[in-house]
Motif scaffolding. Structure first.
Motif: not given
Length: 344
Positions: A152-154, A200-207
């Motif tokens: 959901x966060x991603x 978003x591309x950089x942050x989504x994997x951390x999510x």
């Protein structure tokens, strides 16, 4: 192998895996013309920088060597494997969707060295192809196998990113009708239109992987290098030969696009509106563009834009300290430099 060669090799390796995943994940099916049009730009090429950044962030967070990375079963912070390649293809599909609609709005003829989708398949099919890709991107993000709250966060991040891209595109269009734009207004526009998808591309994997403390710094990395990427694109529009660029050199000037270069030039007293006499991209000559570039160089506008891009890249790289010190982080730093050193 030099640092630049290592970065290009890393991009090429992951591009191959991403291309395979896109081919499998977006199969040709009925109605055939719709899916041909949807796949058209993806098959025409592309650097795959955004999904490569996503994969490298995942590798760095999990501290996994590239040769050991199984993107379809990637370990999370709490050892709950997910498919990060689905997320990578999701952001690349969004990128392709934006390009199709951008070309329609700008009435461009060429993209990646081939006719634009609306030229090849017609306007109606091109609009539908873009809409199809938009929907498919969310489907792919749902297929990572991540825990529901992380999915959901991603998904929320992806949805917000798409909204911001539309806001940025709207600003870009409105700027064409304005006589002057400030540097801050330009940077806000490119942040929305271009940089948020890098962020978003950089942050989504951390999510998805459960490294919440890394989300904000990684988003900052993507935002800064994304803005630098767009500034470099604006520079390349003036300095890269048409055949290498894949579209007419100087088209931004002819179409009265506001760039950091022209914003600075106008504030320096250059009559930007009359730098090029041609009324259309088809009519502009290389000699006209050469003369315009010379005037922009004399005003210091091209150097100003280069320096701004360099500062943004350094700021972006500073945010990578949130990651473990490993080869993947080094490659992410190298990609940041690559974005403003590339010549196409």
């Amino acid at each position: 192998m030099s640092g630049q060669q290592a970065v290009e090799a890393a991009i090429a390796t992951r591009r191959g895996e991403i291309n395979d995943a896109l081919d499998e994940g977006l199969p040709l099916q009925e109605p055939e013309e719709l899916y041909e049009a949807s796949r058209y730009l993806l098959e025409a090429g592309g650097k795959r920088l955004r999904p490569t950044i996503l994969l490298l962030v995942a590798e760095s967070l999990a501290d996994i060597e590239p040769e050991d990375a199984d993107y379809s079963s990637f370990p999370t912070a709490d050892d709950d494997p997910i498919d990060v390649m689905e997320a990578a293809t999701s952001v690349e599909i969004i990128q392709s969707f934006t390009l199709i609609h951008d070309d329609i709005m700008d009435d461009d003829d060429v993209r990646r060295g081939v006719p634009a989708v609306h030229r090849e398949y017609g306007l109606s099919t091109a609009i539908l192809a873009g809409d199809t890709l938009y929907s498919k991107a969310f489907e792919k993000m749902l297929e990572t196998g991540a825990r529901s709250e992380r999915s959901v966060q991603a998904l929320s991040e992806l949805a917000t990113t798409c909204t911001r891209i539309c806001e940025g595109q709207s600003l870009d269009i409105s700027f064409e009708r304005r006589g002057a734009v400030t540097p801050d207004e330009y940077l806000e526009m490119v942040e929305l239109k271009t940089a948020v998808l890098y962020a978003a591309s950089a942050a989504i994997p951390a999510m998805l992987l459960g490294y919440e403390e890394a989300v904000d710094p990684l988003y900052g990395y993507g935002l800064d290098i994304g803005r630098a990427f767009q500034i470099q694109d604006d520079l390349l529009d003036l300095t890269t030969p048409t055949e290498k660029l894949g579209k007419q050199r100087g088209s931004d000037l002819v179409e009265n696009k506001q760039t950091l270069i022209t914003v600075h030039a106008r504030r320096s007293g250059v009559d930007v509106d009359n730098l090029v006499a041609a009324d259309s991209v088809e009519d502009v000559t290389e000699a006209e563009i050469d003369e315009a570039v010379e005037r922009l160089e004399e005003a210091g506008s091209i150097q100003f834009a280069r320096e701004q891009a360099e500062d943004l890249v350094q700021s972006g790289k500073d945010n990578l300290q949130t990651l473990p010190d490993n080869d993947a982080r080094d490659l992410l730093e190298g990609i940041a430099d690559f974005l403003i050193e590339r010549t196409y």
